[in-house]
Every structure is written in C-alpha cells, then in structure tokens.
Scaffold this motif. Structure first.
Motif, short mmCIF file in Angstrom:
data_model
loop_
_atom_site.label_atom_id
_atom_site.label_comp_id
_atom_site.label_asym_id
_atom_site.label_seq_id
_atom_site.Cartn_x
_atom_site.Cartn_y
_atom_site.Cartn_z
N SER A 1 0.83 -1.20 0.00
CA SER A 1 0.00 0.00 0.00
C SER A 1 0.87 1.25 0.00
CB SER A 1 -0.91 0.00 1.24
OG SER A 1 -0.13 0.18 2.39
N LEU A 2 0.23 2.38 -0.24
CA LEU A 2 0.94 3.66 -0.27
C LEU A 2 1.55 3.99 1.08
CD1 LEU A 2 1.63 6.16 -1.94
CD2 LEU A 2 -0.51 7.16 -1.16
N HIS A 3 0.82 3.65 2.16
CA HIS A 3 1.32 3.95 3.50
C HIS A 3 2.57 3.13 3.83
CE1 HIS A 3 1.33 5.12 7.67
NE2 HIS A 3 1.29 3.85 8.05
N SER A 4 2.57 1.86 3.50
CA SER A 4 3.74 1.03 3.81
C SER A 4 4.93 1.41 2.93
CB SER A 4 3.40 -0.45 3.65
OG SER A 4 3.10 -0.74 2.30
N THR A 5 4.65 1.80 1.70
CA THR A 5 5.73 2.25 0.83
C THR A 5 6.36 3.53 1.36
OG1 THR A 5 4.60 1.31 -1.07
CG2 THR A 5 6.32 2.89 -1.53
N ALA A 6 5.54 4.48 1.78
CA ALA A 6 6.03 5.73 2.34
C ALA A 6 6.81 5.49 3.63
CB ALA A 6 4.88 6.69 2.60
N ALA A 7 6.34 4.59 4.46
CA ALA A 7 7.04 4.28 5.70
C ALA A 7 8.39 3.66 5.44
CB ALA A 7 6.19 3.37 6.57
N SER A 8 8.48 2.77 4.45
CA SER A 8 9.77 2.15 4.15
C SER A 8 10.74 3.17 3.55
CB SER A 8 9.58 0.96 3.22
OG SER A 8 9.09 1.38 1.97
N LEU A 9 10.23 4.11 2.75
CA LEU A 9 11.11 5.15 2.18
C LEU A 9 11.61 6.10 3.26
CD1 LEU A 9 9.34 6.02 -1.18
CD2 LEU A 9 11.50 4.83 -0.85
N VAL A 10 10.79 6.41 4.23
CA VAL A 10 11.21 7.28 5.33
C VAL A 10 12.28 6.59 6.17
CG1 VAL A 10 10.44 8.31 7.52
CG2 VAL A 10 9.11 8.65 5.45
#
Length: 53
Positions: A2-11
């Motif tokens: 999901s978009l949230h998990s992708t953003a969290a991994s990039l952060v």
C-alpha cells in the motif's frame, strides 16, 4: 504494497543515510564545470555536423 507502507519504508531508508551521499574529495564546483564543459563540447561537435541547417 500500500501507499502507507511504501512511504514508511522510504522514510526509514532516508533516515538511515548518515552523510547524505557526498564524498569528501568530490567538489561540486569541479563536477558541475566538468559536466558543463562536456555538454558544451558535445554541442559544438553536433553543430559542426549540422552545417546545412
């Protein structure tokens, strides 16, 4: 993924960078002027081959 998990991994990946990826011996001015010089040389070569235009 999901978009949230992708953003969290990039952060988390961005937080792991210590120095920002810059090397001590690398001068940004030298790199910039070198790239500019190479592009100007390529532009000059290209215009020499296109004399009829």
């Amino acid at each position: 993924m999901s978009l949230h998990s992708t953003a969290a991994s990039l952060v988390s990946l961005a937080e792991g960078a210590e120095h920002g990826g810059n090397h001590e011996s690398l001068s940004p001015y030298l790199t910039g002027f070198g790239a500019f010089g190479a592009l100007m040389l390529l532009l000059w070569i290209t215009t020499r081959f296109n004399r009829d235009r």
